[in-house]
Design an enzyme around this catalytic site. Structure first.
Site, short mmCIF file in Angstrom:
data_model
loop_
_atom_site.label_atom_id
_atom_site.label_comp_id
_atom_site.label_asym_id
_atom_site.label_seq_id
_atom_site.Cartn_x
_atom_site.Cartn_y
_atom_site.Cartn_z
N CYS A 1 0.87 -1.24 -0.06
CA CYS A 1 -0.03 0.06 -0.09
C CYS A 1 0.80 1.30 -0.17
O CYS A 1 0.75 2.04 -0.64
CB CYS A 1 -0.97 -0.05 1.27
SG CYS A 1 -0.13 -0.43 2.74
N TYR A 2 1.87 1.34 0.82
CA TYR A 2 2.53 2.58 0.91
C TYR A 2 3.46 2.53 -0.47
O TYR A 2 3.53 3.68 -1.01
CB TYR A 2 3.69 2.43 2.03
CG TYR A 2 3.07 2.59 3.43
CD1 TYR A 2 2.50 3.97 3.62
CD2 TYR A 2 3.10 1.66 4.45
CE1 TYR A 2 1.82 4.09 5.05
CE2 TYR A 2 2.48 1.85 5.67
CZ TYR A 2 2.14 3.12 5.89
OH TYR A 2 1.42 3.26 7.24
#
Lengths: 345, 345, 345, 345
Positions: free
Chosen positions: D149-150
């Site tokens: 996600c990051y």
């Protein structure tokens, strides 16, 4: 005076420390924990760092009895019923924040809590610490059983109506809403942020263990009170309880009359504030403080009274009321160590 | 088919667009706003950028009537009562999400809404769009009055009990909890983050304008139903309504029997889901979707039934039900454009 | 001593009252409001009811000067620059929580605040109240300019690095996160619950008016410091600021060395707490208190230092630091009236 | 086509189901769980009740390979590295949402993940699924490694700057903020509501396992890129990531030029939306959708660029991008099954 807090790593324990540390009559707080002995408190609660950072000690009755005059239990069910008697027997006063000594009838405890009750000998001598309505007994208490959070909000909201016999005895419905800190600090799916945030849940429908506690007190005030309907909801906030209470008036009333009754009933109760007609408290208005704020309405269309009673569940619903009771037991000013305004916003 | 959304800069307008844009039978959505005409929708709602970014147009009845077959009003009270008749008279169907056409008796509207009612001619032809219980009339509707958010949750929760005459007619109490989006997008101190967050407030005690709407429908089902007690609470979350409903059973029941009744009552209702005995829905379990989830309990101690009914206030409580009604009016599959699972967590 | 609070209906005003009411050296707080004069404070803030419920008075310089020795301004920009001089000239000390006297150069104020600056005469005599680093001047102050919330967290986090010249002068980046109460009590779409909840927003990128305030102080400590990069984010919580600060070390360091430096730098600062290596504070750990908690990291891979500095924006970032400065100005114990533990959870 | 979801009781699994259920090319989703086999999915996730309520099956490679053409892994680290090879070897395509196949160098995996890496044979054939920048390889992939996600938010925000070599190679700092759902569904003190609500925490300072994943891709684009500084913060919200990215421009730029560059870079990327100069996205503007929204600023005072990139961590940061990759792998329209507008508010 020195005091002991057993269960210092829970939320109620932390709140006891917050207030007792600044209490004018307390010299020192000794901290105990069965689950985390040996660590510094700040390893469990970083917010206390450099303020109060004692090592959590193992629970040793002899040692505690030598050092402390009063012991506060902020422990899960089943702990104080086992440990408190030894303190009582040695002349150390006990203030128990758990539910272990709240019900006079051990069989009822066992039905609702699903665990073994304390021995009847101690159940009978325990004094129920709803401060506003039991002061004479609290002054004499050696074993003080501090009320539950829901019962505190509910009973303070219902007391004037029940004592004055203004409501139908079988008409009480309590719809309670609570912040999540009432569930304690133990992680579970029910308190997992992503499950609780942006959500309202109902839980323990008709089966919450605070029901018999409420009914026991109501029936002390008016023995004709029937079983109540009581629901609890989990709200996406940390602190605060609102009890919205519904009951049928025996005869037509007016809101002005009700507000007058409540103001009169609580005129000597520094921690109970009654709202004007048409105004109702919200939970944030008592945040972090020992106040219970109450608003009342009467609906002519239905003949029903609505009472809204709010507290901070960890303060008036736990640690704050415990200290209020401590003050009464010791003969001090009821407000000692509790002169905090609510923190807003 | 082309449709028009009047009031596209409010939350219900945004939700209408979210669903209608993917609706299999809708070609184009024209967007109108009285307050923000001339701007691109994305200047008001950044989340629509590059997806649907029409310029908001001035409301021109002639133009709309030429372009669109159905007009959705997602406007504050007092707008559709003025504008809708012109559309109806030109043969354009109207689906009104405001409260302007929900009450059959204009005088009652004026009492509770404190503003002028729509003309009786249109009030009488308006069809109340509680889809699950009024389909035959909805199929014929030219002016569809979409239910309020609280009435939707409450009425779906009460219908089986009231229709089957299982409860005392004067015993209904509804304790409703709502997310803040129900208050719309207009900024005020009551919806200011720092005032609402970490807080529960009660509001409009005994005076919410949805009360007569609920009672009107209940009395259609059973004319002996008495005025209800109805409270609304503001919860620190954006979306979701929970109606906790209490009523006295006329005679002893069981939870199994109640769950069976509800499952039977809603067996053809794709958007109503009944929980098993002992289970209750939370608001997050319907987030973003058109579902209404219901759980039921019966308490032998008190003889009371507790019904828990949850919806997303902006979907089943507003835009979603409007589209469900749109589908029924057009003779399409009731689910068209609404086949979204709840978004969890 | 009697004091005056001008701007008692804002959040900082409410916090001033919360602390000053229990302050051992304050006899009475007089409350003033330009916008809501004549009402009881509890009509604006229900949480103060029955505790402190004075009528808000009109601002009358003569009267205030007669009654009070110190005036606190908790007002929007542009108010104290106009009103404070009259108090100063009459010998009343002023503690200003607004930004009006923070920048020594009026032209810089006008560039960043987009409004007229205070007169240079008063700007020059104003003392910047970053208590930990300016005590000698604060002791002599007649006009105390209380730092902004972001500058407080940022400057306390950067001071040891800048003063010791450990970092590249052009390498400072501050990524700040704030709760919504920093925006005050005025309702707007930007602080509307449904827009802020479950959301993170960045705002005033490279243009926040606290930037020149931070740079002015940094350059006092080390005149070679270059303009900083500074971003502010709105977080869905009410209170708390975290400043995450990045800077390039001039030469390789170790985290132990950094923590030692910070502990030494703040060894006499009761309200600054330094975390151990590997530990970092969260905003909740200072909630409601005057603490600034700091954690430090050094990354060998990049040669960068990360400093995490947290405060309660309304306490150490506003009312608490104002009272800390008040104590220093009066020669009292720095902690007077501020001995509150953080409230957790 | 039939597909399998392994790990259906986690949040990413639930999101996969939400999208795949309505996917035009998917006939059926088979659900598997190692921890909860044998129960109905609705026993774990009440929100799916009556919509999709299959029994969770035990993971049986043979059976899955017979029934499904594609297997999605939504499992904790260490699961797919063990199980995926068997599927690949039988010709079943694998889309892995975990981090097990993202790093080409197993030793780097073992350093940052502290567990055994997958075998090099499979690591080398895994295709990194940052859809916008790797489509040709994704079209051929048999083992698709879906980005973290990051990294998704960060890499989409940095790509134009890095590819065009506009920034100093040693100047990248990423300050990331995430909702709590990124931590998964497993209860812990770190995700306990009362600890996270009204709080911002920093975690894994300089040690997050997504750092090498980001650097690996950046260095593919420009091998001179140096180690980055990367911080992650836990925000009191459920969904959403904001990456605030700072980098030093090699030479003076303008925001208009930057916005043009980003618009050009992403002109064919349906799921990336670039804001106008002066405007920045907030996380809520992509809630529940597969969009990545980006805003860019240039500060003349410092010569630094600020990029703000937001995604829904469970959609573009997990399940949504996985389906986008699935579509590319199958040669379908990239948007298939993903045409959801963000849900707002």
């Amino acid at each position: 005076m020195n005091i002991a807090i057993i269960g210092a790593t829970g939320y109620s324990g932390a709140e006891l420390l917050r207030f007792l540390r600044n209490h004018p009559h307390v010299r020192r707080c000794y901290l105990y924990s069965s689950s985390q002995e040996g660590i510094h408190l700040s390893e469990s609660f970083a917010h206390v760092g450099e303020i109060e950072d004692a090592v959590l000690q193992k629970i040793d009755v002899e040692q505690i009895a030598n050092e402390c005059e009063v012991v506060f239990f902020a422990t899960p069910p089943g702990v104080s019923s086992t440990l408190a008697p030894a303190f009582i027997d040695q002349g150390v006063k006990v203030i128990d924040l758990s539910g272990d000594f709240r019900l006079k009838d051990g069989a009822v405890y066992e039905t609702w809590y699903k665990r073994q009750a304390a021995s009847d000998h101690y159940l009978q001598q325990a004094v129920y610490g709803l401060t506003e309505w039991n002061k004479p007994n609290i002054q004499e208490a050696r074993l003080l059983s501090n009320p539950g959070c829901y019962p505190t909000a509910t009973l303070l909201g219902l007391a004037p109506l029940v004592k004055e016999q203004l409501i139908e005895e079988n008409s009480i419905i309590v719809d309670a809403k609570s912040g999540v800190s009432g569930a304690g600090r133990k992680a579970s799916l029910n308190t997992h942020f992503s499950e609780v945030n942006e959500n309202v849940k109902i839980y323990k429908v008709n089966s919450h263990q605070h029901i018999p506690e409420i009914e026991q007190m109501l029936q002390t005030w008016n023995e004709r009170i029937q079983p109540i309907t009581f629901s609890t909801h989990l709200i996406p906030m940390t602190r605060g309880i609102m009890a919205t209470i519904y009951a049928k008036a025996k005869q037509p009333l007016s809101v002005d009359m009700l507000v007058d009754l409540y103001k009169t009933s609580y005129k000597d109760s520094i921690f109970v504030r009654i709202r004007k007609p048409g105004q109702f408290p919200s939970t944030k208005e008592v945040y972090g403080s020992n106040y219970c704020d109450i608003g009342v309405a009467y609906d002519e269309r239905t003949g029903r009274i609505t009472v809204v009673s709010v507290i901070d569940n960890l303060v008036k619903g736990a640690a704050g009321q415990a200290i209020q009771n401590f003050n009464v037991m010791m003969g001090w000013n009821e407000e000692s160590g509790l002169t905090y305004m609510p923190i807003y916003p």
